[in-house]
Scaffold this active site. Sequence first.
Site, mmCIF file in Angstrom:
data_model
loop_
_atom_site.group_PDB
_atom_site.id
_atom_site.type_symbol
_atom_site.label_atom_id
_atom_site.label_comp_id
_atom_site.label_asym_id
_atom_site.label_seq_id
_atom_site.Cartn_x
_atom_site.Cartn_y
_atom_site.Cartn_z
ATOM 1 N N THR A 80 0.838 -1.207 0.000
ATOM 2 C CA THR A 80 0.000 0.000 0.000
ATOM 3 C C THR A 80 0.867 1.250 0.000
ATOM 4 O OG1 THR A 80 -0.193 -0.165 2.404
ATOM 5 C CG2 THR A 80 -1.971 -1.112 1.095
ATOM 6 N N LYS A 100 7.015 7.836 9.421
ATOM 7 C CA LYS A 100 7.064 9.272 9.117
ATOM 8 C C LYS A 100 5.979 9.731 8.152
ATOM 9 C CE LYS A 100 11.416 11.092 8.868
ATOM 10 N NZ LYS A 100 12.815 11.135 8.354
ATOM 11 N N GLU A 116 1.935 12.521 1.121
ATOM 12 C CA GLU A 116 2.260 13.705 0.328
ATOM 13 C C GLU A 116 3.553 13.563 -0.479
ATOM 14 O OE1 GLU A 116 -0.273 15.919 1.566
ATOM 15 O OE2 GLU A 116 -0.561 14.656 3.318
#
Lengths: 339, 171, 752
Positions: C639, C706, C710
Amino acid sequence: MNRFTYARPADLAGALREIARDPGARFIAGGTNLVDLMKYDVERPTRLVDVTRLPGLDAIEETAAGGLRIGALVSNTAIAYDARIGRRYPLLASAVLAGASPQLRNAASTGGNLLQRTRCYYFYDAATPCNKREPGSGCPAIGGVNRIHAILGTSEHCIATHPSDMCVALAALEAVVQVAGPGGERAIPFAEFHRLPGDHPERDTTLCQDEIITAVELPPEGFAEHHTYLKLRDRLSYAFALVSVAAALELDGGRIARARIALGGVAHKPWRMPEAEAALAGQPAEAASFALAADRLLAGAQGHGHNDFKIDLARRAILRALSQAAAGTPQSQTDKRIR
Amino acid sequence: MPTQATPQAEPDRVTITLTVNGKPRSLALEPWTTLLDLLREELGLTGTKKGCDHGQCGACTVLLDGRRVNSCLALAVMQDGASVTTIEGLAAADGTLHPMQTAFIEQDAFQCGYCTPGQICSAIALLEEDHAQNPDEIRELMSGNICRCGAYPNIVAAIEQVMASGGEPAP
Amino acid sequence: MLKEPHVGAPRSRVDGRAKVTGEAKYAAEFPAPGLAHGHVVSGAIARGRITGIDTTAACAVPGVLEVFTHENRPRTAWFDYKHRDEVAPPGSPFRPLYDETILYSGQPVALVVAEDSGTARHAASLVRVEYEAGAHETDLLRAREDAYVPPKRRSGISPPPKPRGDAVAALAEAPLRVEAEYRIATEHHNPMEMHATTVVWEGGGKLTVHDKIQGVLNSQGYICNVFGLSKEDVRVVSPFVGGAFGSGLRPQYQLFLAVMAALALKRSVRVVLTRDQMFTFSHRPETINQVALGAAADGMLRAIRHDAIGATSRFEDHQEVVVNWSGLLYHCDNVELGYKLAQLDIHTPADMRAPGAPLGVFALESAMDELADKAGIDPLELRLKNYAETDENEGKPYTSKELRAAYRLGAERFGWSRRSAAPRSMREGRELVGWGLASGVWEAQMQQTSARAVLTADGRLEVATATADIGTGTYTILAQIAADAFGLPMESVTVRIGDSSLPKSPIEGGSWTAASAGSAVQAACHAVRETLFRHARGAEGSPLGNADLDHVAFVDGRIVLAADPDRGIGLIEAMRAGGAERIEHEQTASPDKANQKRYSSYTHSAIFAEVRVDEELGVLRVTCIVTAVAAGKILNPKTARSQVIGGVVWGMGMALEEETLADHRLGRFMNHNLAEYHVPVNADVHDIDVIFVEEQDSRTSPIGVKGLGEIGIVGTAAAIANAIHHATGKRIRDLPITLDKLLERPPAERAR
C-alpha cells in the site's frame, strides 16, 4: 434534466411522424452527447424519439458504386473494428479510435457522431452568455478563455469548434450523408453537412429538425495505402483535439496524384480546402509541397489570444500528417510516439 | 414490438423489462431516469458509482448486453429487454470473486475504491473485446476510466495478471 | 521461532473485498426511510448581491418539498467562531445561504429539496436569480500588487523563518546568480467521489450523518456549533471516502445544506454535488514564486531568496508552507524567505495533496537545475555539494535524514550516470529525450490520537479510532499493527474507523495518520496485552508464572516465553483463566514533546524523470519515473508503494495537465468538468519505480513511521520540468507545461 415524453417508433415512417408532431422533439440514439447536454440544461427537448429500434439502420453494407454504406445506428466501435473498413478505409477506423473512450464508442452512433455539439466552455455553462445556446446573448469566448477554440471560419458571433474525430475522416473521404424527411430522402455531401457559424451559430448543420440521418456512404476510394489520422491534445487519450489532421494521398511514383486534407479542432466544421488539395496534384511528395499546402489551408487563420498557438500547431501537424501518409506509416492510436 | 411505448397507469412512466445481474425485472420508469440513477437510487445497487454524471470519468461503467457503457448517459427506458451486469453481479453465488476482482486486490489496483467497480467492469469487457495485446493497448483502452488516486500501473498489472492466467471472460 | 510480523510485509488491503464487490458504502449511498433529495442552485456572478430570487416555478414541480434560499433559511449560530471548523484558517468562514451577498462565482444560492433526486435537479433548473453585479477581481497577476503578509497565522502552518545572514548582499556578490519567477496554476482536487452528505433523521432529535469528510469529528463539531445541537445527538459515520486529497478536510457546503434541510423538514435528506459544483469550493491556490539563488563558481550556495504570493478569498486567509522548504533543503548561510497572500473574489482555497510544498519546491528545484546549468555541474552533484545536514531554518538536527541514500539509490536505479550533460543531446528517432531530477521534502508529523482495543474470548480483536481511510490504506496498516501485537492472523482483527462515536482522532491529513493512529492502536493493544498477561500469569500451572511482559512473545494466538517458545499459554485460555470475556482498553498516543523541541522531522525523496518530446508538435511522454523515498519505517510496502505512485501521478498532472482556467471578465472558472479539466489518464502513465530507502527513526513516532501521503507529489513536477529542459533546452517556469508552451521555440533559435 427537463421533463419530456418518450416515444419508441417501430419504423422510419413512424419516427418521422413523431418528430413532425412536435417542434421541440429530438431523436435520440446513443445519447452520449444529447443526455449529457440535457443534464446541463443546454438541450431541453419536450419529446425524445428513440430511434435505436428502427430496422435497417444498423448495418455496414456494400453500395452499388463500390463503396460502403454505414447505417446511422452503427456504433462507433463497430466502425472502428469492421474488417472492411479496416481494409478499405483505415483512415476512418483510426479517427474513430482516436476519439472518446471504448465505453462511449460502444454507445455512440454514426448519426449522433455527426450531430455532436461543440465543447466550448461557454456553450456548456448555462450561467454564461452564448450565441449558440441562446442566440443574441453574446460570445464570451471572444476575448475570454479560448485555447480550445477555432482559428478558421469563425464569425463575430461564434468561435466554437466541432469536436468530432470521425467527421474529420469522413470529410477527407468525401462521404455522403443520407437523410430522410417528410419530403422524402436526400443526400448531402459531407462538406455541406456541417456549417460555419456566420449569423446563425445556433445551427450546426444543414439538417432540418424534422429530418433524420439514415446512413453515411463512403465512396469507393478509401486511400488505404497512404493515409493518417494525427490528433494532438492536452493528454495522451480521452481528450478532444486541439488540432487533428486527416490526410489521404494517392501517389504516382514520387508524386502526388490526389490529396485530401481535413482539419479537426480548428473550425465549426471539419476544415477542408479543395484548392489547396488540387494544388498538390502533380507535386513531389515532399516537405516543400506539404508546406505550400499548409500555407494555403491556413491562409485565413486567425487566433483569439489563448489559441494563437493553434495556427503554428496546425501547420506543423499538416506537414507531419502528410509525411506520415506519403510514407505509408499512419499514426498509431495506441503507441503514443508520433511517427 | 409496439409502435409506441405502452401507455401506463401512472402518467409519464414507461414500463420496461430489464435483466439486472441475471434477474429479470419489470420496471415502470420516468423517461428521464438514467440507467445509473435507476441502479443506484431505485434498485439500491450503489456499487456502480457516479463520478461525473457526464461520461467524462468511467466510474459508472457497467456491462450492457456484455458491452461496457457509461450508465450515466444511458436512459433506462431505452434499455428495454437488455441485460445489465454490475459490479454486484460479478462474483459467483458462493461469493467466489471474479478473477479480475481478485487480481485488483492482489495488485493493489485501487486506493479509495470509488472508481474501482467501473475499472473492473471495463477491464472485464476489455478482455472480452480482445483488442489489447500489450501494455500500450491496455493503457489506451482503459483510458475511459479515470483513477484520481493514480493506481494506473497497478490496474495495468491486474489486467495483465488475468490475461496471463487466461482468466475467464465476462459472464 | 517468531513468525514474520505483518508490519513491514506487503499485505493486500483488508477492505479490498468490500471495494471490488461494490459493498463499500460512500456518503451518498446510505439508505434512509423517507429520504428527500436536495439539489444546489449555483450562483452566476463573482461579486455583488442577489436582488431577487424567484422559486415559484420550482416550487410548482410535483414532488418538490421546499426551496431554501437566504430569504427563508432557518436561523443558525450568530457568531463567526461557531462556523469555524477544526482547521479553518483565520477569517470569517463562508456561510451558505447566509444573505444576499455574492462572494464568488458558483456560490450556492438555493437548495431545492424534493422526493427524488431527478425532481430536485429539474426544479433547481427553474429557480430564477437576479443579481446586481459589483466589480470583481479574479486575476492574481493583477491582485499581486496588493499582496500582504497575513496578519494572523493559520494554526499549524509555520510562517517563513526569520532571515539568516544577509541574502541581499550575498546575492549581489555571488559569481553565479539565478533569478526567475515560477507560477503554478489553480488546481481542483476532483476526487472521484463527488462531495455528498446523507443525513438520517433518527427521530428524538437525533441525526446520523454520512459525510464525505477526512475527519468525522470535524463535521460533528461543525454541525453542533452551527445548528446548536448536542454531540450526543449527532453521530457522523463515514467508513469509506472516495478520495479527497484535502477537499474533505473542512466541512463543505453540502453538509451544512443537508443538515439544515433535515432539521427544517424533520426528515432524512441527501445532498450530492455535481461534478461542476466540485469546482465551487476548495482548490489549490494559484501561486507565484520568485526565487533568486547566488552561488560560488563551484556551485556552493551563497544566497537563497524565495518569495511567494498565493491566492486567497476575501473572507479567509488560507495559508500554506510554500517557501520554508528553500531554507532547509540546502546548506546556505544567507537566506531570506517571504510569503504573502493576495485576495481574489473566489472561494477560500484549501489544502490539496502536500499543500504548499510542491509549489515552492517546484520553484526551488527548477532554480537549482538552472544553477547547475550555469555552473556546469551535474544537477545531482550540485545537490550533494549543498546537502544540508541539519534543519538550518530551526537550527536543529533531524530525527533522521537518509536523503543522501535516496539520491544514490534513485540515481543507480535510473542510470543517471549515463546522462549526457548538454541539453538537446539525447535523441531517439524523432523524439528528444530528457532526464531530470529533483528533491522532495515533507514534514513528518504525529498528532495526538486515541484508540480502543477490545479482545474477546472468541479470539477476535477489534481496534477503533475515529480517523478516516481516504484510500491511504489506514484500515490495513491498523489491522497489521493490531494483529502483530497479539500474534494473530489479520483475519482475526476488525478495524473500525470513520465514526464520531469512536475514540478521538484528528482529521486525516498531512501524512500523519499512519504515525498517529498506528501509535494509538499499538498503545491500546499493549494495554490490553498487559491485562491479558496478568491473567496468563495467574492461570493455574501457567508456564509464565515468573516472567514479565518483556520476556514473552505473542505468537500464533499464544503467549510464549521468548527464550523458550514451546512454553506458553493460549490467549483464550488466559482470558478464561482470568474470568474475562473481553478485555478493553483505550489509550492516547501523543508526540514526544521533548523530541519535537530538539529535533526536526521530515520525509525526503529523490525523483528522477525521463521525458520524450516530439518538439515539432509539442507532444510529450513521461516514459519513466524513479522515486526514492526516505520515510522511516514502511508498514506495508504494497500500500505504501501505491501511495507514492499516486503522488507521482499527481505530480505528473501538476507538471503537464492540471489547470483551472478562469474567465477574469466573468470572474468564473470555465473548464469545470472532467472533460476539460485534465487529470492524467491511464495512457499518460508508464513505469513508476518506487524505492523505499532504509531509514531508522525512533523520534517522530513510537512506531518509527514518518508518513507517505504527500511525499510522492513533492518535487515530481520539478523533475519533469527539468527533464523537459534537458530534452529541449526550454526552461518552462509556468505550470502546467501544456503543448502550446512546448511549441515555443527555444531562446537560442528565436535570437537567430
